[in-house]
Design an enzyme around this catalytic site. Structure first.
Site, PDB file in Angstrom:
ATOM      1  N   LYS A 199       1.009  -1.066   0.166  1.00 30.66           N
ATOM      2  CA  LYS A 199       0.047   0.158   0.004  1.00 30.66           C
ATOM      3  C   LYS A 199       0.903   1.320   0.176  1.00 30.66           C
ATOM      4  CE  LYS A 199      -3.615   2.448   2.439  1.00 30.66           C
ATOM      5  NZ  LYS A 199      -4.481   2.286   3.574  1.00 30.66           N
ATOM      6  N   ARG A 209     -10.913   9.854   1.987  1.00 30.94           N
ATOM      7  CA  ARG A 209     -10.364  10.481   3.483  1.00 30.94           C
ATOM      8  C   ARG A 209     -11.602  11.617   3.555  1.00 30.94           C
ATOM      9  NH1 ARG A 209      -3.991  11.080   2.903  1.00 30.94           N
ATOM     10  NH2 ARG A 209      -3.342   8.689   2.877  1.00 30.94           N
ATOM     11  N   LYS A 223       1.210  10.070   5.194  1.00 35.36           N
ATOM     12  CA  LYS A 223       1.362   8.565   5.915  1.00 35.36           C
ATOM     13  C   LYS A 223       2.650   8.064   5.491  1.00 35.36           C
ATOM     14  CE  LYS A 223      -3.781   8.091   6.533  1.00 35.36           C
ATOM     15  NZ  LYS A 223      -4.810   7.175   6.525  1.00 35.36           N
ATOM     16  N   LYS A 254      -2.073  -1.440  -3.774  1.00 29.94           N
ATOM     17  CA  LYS A 254      -2.908  -0.256  -3.696  1.00 29.94           C
ATOM     18  C   LYS A 254      -2.223   0.939  -3.997  1.00 29.94           C
ATOM     19  CE  LYS A 254      -6.075   1.614  -0.427  1.00 29.94           C
ATOM     20  NZ  LYS A 254      -6.403   1.967   0.989  1.00 29.94           N
ATOM     21  N   TYR A 319     -15.363   1.170  -6.366  1.00 30.78           N
ATOM     22  CA  TYR A 319     -16.923   1.611  -6.018  1.00 30.78           C
ATOM     23  C   TYR A 319     -17.842   1.828  -7.223  1.00 30.78           C
ATOM     24  CZ  TYR A 319     -13.722   3.453  -2.455  1.00 30.78           C
ATOM     25  OH  TYR A 319     -12.737   3.442  -1.415  1.00 30.78           O
TER      26      TYR A 319
HETATM   27  C1  PBG Z   1      -7.475   3.263   5.634  1.00 37.54           C
HETATM   28  C2  PBG Z   1      -7.643   3.200   4.258  1.00 37.54           C
HETATM   29  C3  PBG Z   1      -7.413   4.237   3.199  1.00 37.54           C
HETATM   30  C4  PBG Z   1      -8.133   3.513   2.049  1.00 37.54           C
HETATM   31  C5  PBG Z   1      -8.455   2.306   2.165  1.00 37.54           C
HETATM   32  N1  PBG Z   1      -8.225   2.064   3.701  1.00 37.54           N
HETATM   33  C6  PBG Z   1      -6.846   5.648   3.165  1.00 37.54           C
HETATM   34  C7  PBG Z   1      -5.627   5.886   3.655  1.00 37.54           C
HETATM   35  O1  PBG Z   1      -4.807   4.995   4.079  1.00 37.54           O
HETATM   36  O2  PBG Z   1      -5.500   7.027   3.922  1.00 37.54           O
HETATM   37  C8  PBG Z   1      -8.087   4.043   0.800  1.00 37.54           C
HETATM   38  C9  PBG Z   1      -9.135   3.786   0.000  1.00 37.54           C
HETATM   39  C10 PBG Z   1      -9.485   4.519  -1.258  1.00 37.54           C
HETATM   40  O3  PBG Z   1      -8.816   5.631  -1.374  1.00 37.54           O
HETATM   41  O4  PBG Z   1     -10.476   4.466  -2.104  1.00 37.54           O
HETATM   42  N2  PBG Z   1      -6.201   2.857   6.182  1.00 37.54           N
END
Ligand code: PBG
Length: 328
Positions: A199, A209, A223, A254, A319
């Site tokens: 990720k 968010r 992050k 991801k 989505y």
């Molecule tokens: C939370 C999380 C995130 C996403 C999925 N789980 C956001 C992040 O890490 O800030 C992102 C999914 C998306 O953008 O569709 N940890």
């Protein structure tokens, strides 16, 4: 190989039936997972302004959508909570409340639509006042091992509620092994772990968010001390290798489209199902460009989803799962 005109690549492309016949990859509803945002209330369906076509729904409407997904042959749904600010704290304590929004949603889904798989995120960001996925020390550093302890509790809480697949998306070190151990010890050996292994710290998560209400809390912070650097590819192999050795059942890459090379490398190097996440920013780009008349939305979703399959993904979080499944 005999040359032109004996060999004409265009012959197989001459009609749709012929193109279908020789197609190497395709997408079907059973490849799709629908991520969905949930909130408290009754008959709520609140549009998310940065993600046209996506909503925050109350549990009753979640069940309706879940039934629709099931009837379209979508195998699973992933729930993400948007909770009120009053329930958030520094440690994300609400994530461990066995009657929290997600736990109630899981129970309701398993009661009303038992054949549909239910996936829940393991991470603290929807629950913390600072918007990070873990807990912080006084200087604001994210504490790894302390966070992992909470994540284990969260995984257990969700499993007790009936969650089929827990999906750690936090990127702390060692969390897959720790969660696996707790689940084994507590009698949840069948709970699958879908590890967000690779990720990346990405700008494509912005609309998500907004949807869970963590963007303004995170502010200008990022992050990058836990999510991966987008310059790296070998590191993704290391992360996946570790997660498999710690007990992951499925690994996730991801974001999606800018990371097809990572999907392919993971697929070629490991024998584990690989999932891709067409994240909120990717979804929003297609929606926005389509709304501006620049591209055809249905065709763009179809194309990108087949591209994920071609790259080696077994399944894709999107989505647009319902719209796409309807069109197939
Ligand atoms: C939370 C999380 C995130 C996403 C999925 N789980 C956001 C992040 O890490 O800030 C992102 C999914 C998306 O953008 O569709 N940890």
């Amino acid at each position: 190989m005999r040359q032109f005109p004996f060999s004409r690549s265009r012959r197989n492309r001459k009609a749709q039936w012929s193109r279908n016949m020789v197609a190497e990859h395709c997408i079907s509803p059973s490849d799709l997972v629908l991520p969905i945002f949930i909130k408290e209330g009754h008959n709520e369906m609140e549009p998310i302004s940065s993600m046209s076509g996506a909503f925050r729904v109350s549990i009753d409407n979640l069940v309706k959508t879940a039934k629709e997904a099931r009837s379209l042959n979508i195998p699973a749904i992933a729930v993400f909570p948007c909770i009120t600010k009053e329930l958030k704290d520094e440690k994300g304590s609400e994530s461990l409340n066995k009657d929290n929004l997600v736990c109630r949603a899981i129970k309701e889904l398993k009661d009303k639509v038992p054949e549909l798989g239910v996936i829940a995120d393991i991470a603290l960001d929807p629950y913390t006042t600072h918007g990070h996925d873990g807990v912080l020390d006084k200087k604001g550093n994210i504490l790894n091992d302390e966070t992992v302890e909470i994540l284990c509790e969260q995984a257990l809480t969700l499993s007790k509620a009936g969650c089929d697949i827990v999906a750690p998306s936090d990127m702390m070190d060692g969390r897959i092994g720790a969660i696996r151990e707790v689940l084994e010890d507590e009698g949840f050996s069948d709970t699958q772990i879908l590890a967000y292994s690779a990720k990346y710290a990405s700008s494509f998560y912005g609309p998500f968010r907004d949807a869970v209400g963590s963007r303004s809390l995170l502010g200008s912070k990022d992050k990058k001390t836990y999510q991966m650097d987008f310059s790296n590819s070998n590191e993704a192999l290391t992360e996946v290798e570790l997660d498999i050795s710690e007990g992951a059942d499925i690994v996730m890459i991801k974001p999606g489209l800018p990371y097809l090379d990572i999907i392919r490398r993971i697929k070629d190097n490991f024998n584990i199902p690989v999932f891709a996440y067409q994240v909120s920013g990717e979804y929003a780009m297609i929606k926005t460009a389509a709304a501006a008349g620049l591209i055809d939305e249905e065709k763009a979703f179809l194309e990108t989803l087949v591209c994920f399959k071609r790259a080696g993904a077994s399944g894709v979080f999107t989505y647009a799962a319902i719209e796409v499944a309807k069109g197939l």
